[in-house]
Write an enzyme that holds these catalytic residues in place. Structure first.
Site, short mmCIF file in Angstrom:
data_model
loop_
_atom_site.label_atom_id
_atom_site.label_comp_id
_atom_site.label_asym_id
_atom_site.label_seq_id
_atom_site.Cartn_x
_atom_site.Cartn_y
_atom_site.Cartn_z
N ASP A 313 0.82 -1.20 0.00
CA ASP A 313 0.00 0.00 0.00
C ASP A 313 0.86 1.26 0.00
O ASP A 313 1.92 1.31 0.62
CB ASP A 313 -0.90 -0.02 1.24
CG ASP A 313 -1.85 1.16 1.29
OD1 ASP A 313 -2.71 1.26 0.41
OD2 ASP A 313 -1.72 1.99 2.22
N GLU A 367 1.16 -0.55 -5.16
CA GLU A 367 0.15 0.48 -5.41
C GLU A 367 0.91 1.80 -5.53
O GLU A 367 1.29 2.40 -4.54
CB GLU A 367 -0.87 0.55 -4.28
CG GLU A 367 -2.01 1.50 -4.60
CD GLU A 367 -2.41 2.40 -3.45
OE1 GLU A 367 -3.35 3.19 -3.64
OE2 GLU A 367 -1.77 2.35 -2.39
#
Length: 646
Positions: A313, A367
């Site tokens: 993330d 990401e």
């Protein structure tokens, strides 16, 4: 009297690796472990707190008294405190009482604990992640399913809101298994991706503000319950990807922030150590012990939980010193640039370590929303070493296009072609994730332009474009059937929508597209190779039509995709190679998907130069639809219509 006995699980080599940032299995050493000392059962505790003057174990077993069970500091200046307490068993609640150099008394939960309580000031539990796995067949062959040459279609979900009980309470991991697995298998997804399952105190964070990095959240059951869910997914040939958050952590008083009274896990300089958007703290990637903590954490989930991949993330925030900061709020690196060199090195070491340990049996996914170069290139070639990267540019351009009025689409035509300019720069995963359906962004179906029929036709065609475009796929829960409201983490998806034909039809279309993608090599085996894609018509602005080929490794394994992005039926001439014939295998306007039922027909073939090809065909195109055609060289070819069937 101190009731703690001396004991250690650390060797001198462990300490050396820990200090060098090269110990990647710290979960075997730190935390609480059931052991025997001189025939007496108990628990060994160890914690890193180099600036503490005293560390005690407190818990329900000693009425949270910080004077009875004081740990011993190691002699080697590692900053590790450890010791053995006899008689303790699994389920014992505990924290560390840490006396700082300034005389503060902090009560901290164990960073390496395998289980935590479920409350704001949660204590840790003496626990185990022993489990008798039954997924040997999957584990031995999963490298084939996780390969970049394999079809990877990911169903992203939030365990707390995919489904809830009839009383709107959380389901147990085991109950989720009973409902999720048949659904995912029937829908044809190859993998699931769970939003963070590591322990977190605050539900509105969706799991991205983690306190217990080694603990499966107890919202849904025990560690063994989560292992059961993963085990069952594997037994049904479904891979498991976890969201992993090495980018930041919250400032909860029982968590990592100022763990021993100093900036231990976070960077001391707030320009590098505090996240202004999330009001959280950023790991100090230049500190070796912190790197060992984080890479060990990645190894832990891959090792102990048999996870097949980690989606990392907020990589953009990690790599950029000026992320979400104004001028003067960040400090350039030694070369005067904005790249966080320590974070980049950490990510390179993380990818190197996990791929060395697990090979191509696992996937790491970034990401990352900027154009940071070489994210999915090998570390030895100067890359960051990820297996894949989310294709955020494709996502934004595509959604922007489908929000445009039909009369304006010709002015934005190349938003759908632009991705082909860079789609082979990295190994891309195409995400339509949870981030696109929250915070006032609207659900996917209501991003689409037009009346209700046109909205669903648009979304069906968008999915055809997504599934036939090079790259792996990711779709957030609910988007497969046209969830009408924004995602709400407090309640279940609106499964009752499936009683309506337009929603059921959209779900059926996604299911069929999954199986087309999985079953036809042309759509996946060259998804990261330049010879897997070719534009036939990319510039027809007036008609808003796009035509391209997908190609497999076999020379005759060729499919044509035609997208009609206006709500009108047209007869469309397309240039093709000599000696080829074409048959329709899929039509998103089929009544099966609640389309209008206009049948695409190849009704004319001519030998004339057209679109830089020696031959042309004329295809009847349904309105707002995506059509897939298969190339055939059958000389007895006759014009006919065929639909894809599972």
């Amino acid at each position: 009297m101190n009731s703690v006995k001396t004991y250690t699980l650390f060797t001198d080599h462990d300490i050396y690796l820990f200090k060098e940032g090269k110990h990647y299995r710290l979960y075997e050493k730190f935390g609480s472990h059931s052991v025997e000392k001189e025939g007496i059962s108990g628990v060994y505790f160890s914690v890193w707190a180099p600036h503490a003057t005293k560390v005690s174990v407190i818990g329900d077993f000693n009425k949270w008294n910080s004077t009875d069970h004081i740990l011993y500091p190691r002699w080697d200046e590692s900053g590790i405190w450890e010791g053995f307490i006899e008689g303790l068993e699994w389920g014992t609640l505990y924290k560390y009482a840490i006396e700082t150099a300034h005389g503060e008394m902090l009560e901290k939960s164990d960073p390496y604990a395998l289980s935590w309580e479920q409350n704001i000031q949660a204590a840790s539990l003496v626990s185990t992640n022993w489990y008798e796995w039954n997924d040997k067949e999957w584990m031995n062959s999963r490298w084939k399913k996780n390969s970049i040459e394999a079809p990877i279609s990911v169903y992203e979900l939030h365990l707390g809101s995919w489904r809830k009980s009839e009383f709107n309470t959380f389901l147990n991991y085991r109950d989720i298994a009973g409902e999720l697995i048949p659904y995912v298998k029937d829908m044809g997804f190859t993998h699931v991706e769970f939003m963070p399952v590591m322990e977190y105190p605050y539900d509105p964070s969706w799991g991205y503000q983690i306190t217990g990095f080694y603990a499966a959240t107890s919202r849904f059951g025990s560690p063994q319950d989560l292992m059961f869910l993963i085990d069952e997914l594997h037994k049904h040939n479904i891979g498991v990807i976890l969201d992993w958050v090495p980018s930041h952590f919250p400032g909860d008083t029982n968590g990592l922030h100022r763990f021993d009274g100093s900036y231990l896990y976070e960077h001391e300089d707030p320009r590098k150590g505090f996240h202004p958007d999330w009001k959280s703290y950023i790991f100090n990637y230049g500190r070796n012990e912190v790197k060992s903590f984080l890479i060990s954490n990645a190894m832990f989930w891959l090792d102990r939980y048999h996870v097949d991949g980690l989606r990392v993330d907020a990589v953009t925030s990690m790599l950029h010193l000026d992320y979400s900061r104004n001028e003067g709020e960040w400090e350039p690196n030694i070369f005067g640039g904005n790249v966080n060199l320590e974070a980049k090195t950490f990510l390179q070491e993380f990818n190197t370590a996990v791929y060395k340990e697990f090979g191509n049996a696992i996937i790491t996914i970034a990401e990352e929303s900027s154009d940071f170069p070489m994210l999915t290139k090998p570390v030895h070639d100067g890359g960051v070493g990820f297996g894949m990267k989310w294709m955020m540019g494709w996502m934004h351009d595509t959604l922007d296009y489908f929000e445009e009025e039909f009369t304006n689409r010709k002015y934005h035509h190349h938003k759908l072609t632009f991705a082909s300019m860079y789609m082979y720069n990295e190994n891309y995963m195409m995400p339509l994730s949870h981030d696109e359906v929250v915070h006032g962004k609207s659900s996917l179906i209501y991003k689409m332009v037009g009346d209700e029929w046109q909205k669903f036709a648009n979304l069906r065609t968008l999915y055809v474009y997504m599934y036939t475009h090079p790259g792996a796929k990711l779709l957030f829960m609910g988007d497969e059937f046209g969830q009408t409201s924004e995602w709400n983490f407090t309640k279940s998806l609106d499964w009752d929508l499936l009683q309506y034909p337009v929603h059921k039809g959209l779900q059926t279309l996604v299911k069929d597209l999954n199986f087309i993608y999985r079953d036809i090599p042309a759509f996946y085996e060259n998804q990261f190779q330049k010879d897997g894609f070719e534009w036939i018509e990319a510039d027809d602005l007036e008609n808003s039509v796009y035509v391209y080929l997908r190609k497999g490794k076999r020379r005759d394994d060729v499919f044509m995709i035609v997208l009609n992005l206006l709500p009108k039926v047209i007869d469309y001439k397309i240039g093709v190679k000599a000696g080829t014939h074409w048959e329709v295998i899929f039509n998103s306007d089929d009544e099966r998907y609640s389309g209008s039922g206009v049948e695409p027909e190849v009704w004319s073939e001519q030998y004339e130069d057209y679109m830089r090809h020696p031959k042309s065909i004329t295809l009847k195109l349904p309105p707002l639809a995506g059509v897939i055609l298969r190339q055939t060289k059958d000389k007895k070819y006759k014009h006919h219509r065929s639909k894809f069937r599972k």
